[in-house]
Design a protein around this motif. Structure first.
Motif, PDB file in Angstrom:
ATOM      1  N   ASP A 144      11.987   6.777  -5.095  1.00 48.83           N
ATOM      2  CA  ASP A 144      11.955   5.759  -6.259  1.00 48.83           C
ATOM      3  C   ASP A 144      12.629   6.200  -7.449  1.00 48.83           C
ATOM      4  O   ASP A 144      12.596   7.546  -7.937  1.00 48.83           O
ATOM      5  N   ALA A 145      13.284   5.389  -8.220  1.00 47.09           N
ATOM      6  CA  ALA A 145      14.030   5.647  -9.385  1.00 47.09           C
ATOM      7  C   ALA A 145      13.178   6.454 -10.360  1.00 47.09           C
ATOM      8  O   ALA A 145      13.906   7.254 -11.067  1.00 47.09           O
ATOM      9  N   ALA A 146      12.073   6.170 -10.630  1.00 48.07           N
ATOM     10  CA  ALA A 146      11.277   6.946 -12.020  1.00 48.07           C
ATOM     11  C   ALA A 146      11.208   8.460 -11.517  1.00 48.07           C
ATOM     12  O   ALA A 146      11.115   9.166 -12.207  1.00 48.07           O
ATOM     13  N   ILE A 147      10.782   8.610 -10.029  1.00 48.56           N
ATOM     14  CA  ILE A 147      10.590  10.132  -9.692  1.00 48.56           C
ATOM     15  C   ILE A 147      12.216  10.740  -9.740  1.00 48.56           C
ATOM     16  O   ILE A 147      12.132  11.935 -10.224  1.00 48.56           O
ATOM     17  N   ALA A 148      13.186   9.990  -9.333  1.00 50.17           N
ATOM     18  CA  ALA A 148      14.502  10.572  -9.554  1.00 50.17           C
ATOM     19  C   ALA A 148      14.881  11.068 -10.746  1.00 50.17           C
ATOM     20  O   ALA A 148      15.532  11.848 -10.902  1.00 50.17           O
TER      21      ALA A 148
END
Length: 344
Positions: A144-148
């Protein structure tokens, strides 16, 4: 005696708690035995402290049944134990369940880890909002973009993400969700407490149960006390603190969080989301709850022996089982409060 031997001996003692309760008819009826129940968070510390105490004092037997903070408070209010272990406070609407005044005794503190099972991924970092989104069930895959965004140097797989939580009433849950409420208020909108209506999660009983669930589930992430997470071999995420630093759970980082804790009149304190560049933000306290008065002199004397040990020599063995000792500004008032326990 080795730590393993002490823990084995304490575990055997724990297995006798039900027998002790049945034989005595009620807690505290025997001159040598006091029974406690409650939080799984401090279980290893209490086992170690009990074993150490019984090595130097053969006139007292202390039993502890780790069944969760919520059940421990219920047991104390019902009179089936002499003391309760709890990581969470008694709510205002629960005070009436107790037939007389009770006292909080801080015992130790420790990090609540964010443990995960993601083979090949080490050094995971999570910001407050990302952590809140994960436990709201809004993030479904590890890439997911947030974790990335939190981990620009990691290659994250598209593995499905499974949230692991407690199924029982838990002070660990209470402190973890209180932290998320405070640190990510716009994202985490679930009401904090010993039990929580999680949007999307798998549940297990006790801290050890959550640790096993994460171990058995590739892609899982959950909250586990440090003393259960560390020996399990689970990977532990670093969490961004109020100073903007990503800090891994450790006793040193927990002590940094405790350093600025302000003690309330009832000896409760709140190290969650503490200030300080080196503070681990999900550092939780735990307490021993006892009544101010008991009908039997033997119960009063045995409780005083136990509390003086926990707040004395017991502090020196806390680190052996991965707990942080109390700072002086918390420890000394707790020691002084012991004399408030009386026959009555």
């Amino acid at each position: 005696m080795s730590t393993f031997s002490r823990l084995t001996r304490a575990t055997v003692a724990l297995g006798l708690v039900a027998v002790a309760l049945v034989a005595s008819g009620c807690a505290g009826a025997g001159a040598r035995t006091i029974n406690g129940s409650g939080a799984t968070f401090p279980k290893l510390f209490y086992e170690e402290a009990i074993a150490e105490l019984e090595e130097v004092n053969d006139e007292i037997v202390v039993n502890y049944n780790a069944v969760g903070s919520g059940q421990g408070k219920k047991d104390l209010s019902a009179g089936t134990v002499d003391w309760a272990g709890s990581d969470s406070l008694v709510k205002d609407d629960e005070v009436s369940n107790f037939d007389r005044p009770f006292l909080y005794f801080p015992s130790v503190a420790a990090p609540i880890t964010v443990s995960y099972n993601l083979p090949g991924v080490e050094g995971l970092r999570l910001s407050q909002d990302t952590l809140g989104s994960i436990f709201m069930g809004e993030i479904e895959r590890w890439d997911d973009a947030a974790i990335a965004t939190d981990n620009p140097d990691l290659e994250l797989p598209s593995t499905p993400l499974t949230v692991a939580v407690r199924s029982d009433g838990s002070g660990t849950t209470s402190n973890f969700t209180k932290y998320l409420e405070r640190a990510a208020p716009e994202v985490f909108t679930v009401t904090a407490g010993d039990t929580v209506a999680w949007p999307r999660a798998q549940a297990a009983r006790g801290n050890a149960g959550v640790a096993h669930l994460i171990q058995d589930t590739p892609g899982a992430i959950g909250y586990v006390d440090y003393s259960d997470a560390k020996p399990s071999g689970l990977a532990l995420a670093s969490v961004r603190n109020r100073s903007g630093n990503y800090v891994a759970p450790s006793l040193e980082a927990a002590s940094a969080a405790l350093a600025g804790a302000e003690l309330n009149d009832d000896l409760t304190y709140d190290p969650l989301d503490a200030d300080g560049p080196e503070a681990y933000p999900i550092t939780a306290p735990t307490y021993i709850l006892v009544y101010e008065t008991y009908p039997e002199d033997s119960t009063v004397e045995n409780l005083k022996v136990w509390l003086r040990w926990v707040l004395g020599e017991g502090q020196d063995v806390a680190a052996v089982v991965d707990f942080a000792r109390l700072p002086t500004n918390v420890l000394e008032p707790a020691q002084a409060q012991i004399d408030r326990i009386q026959v009555g």
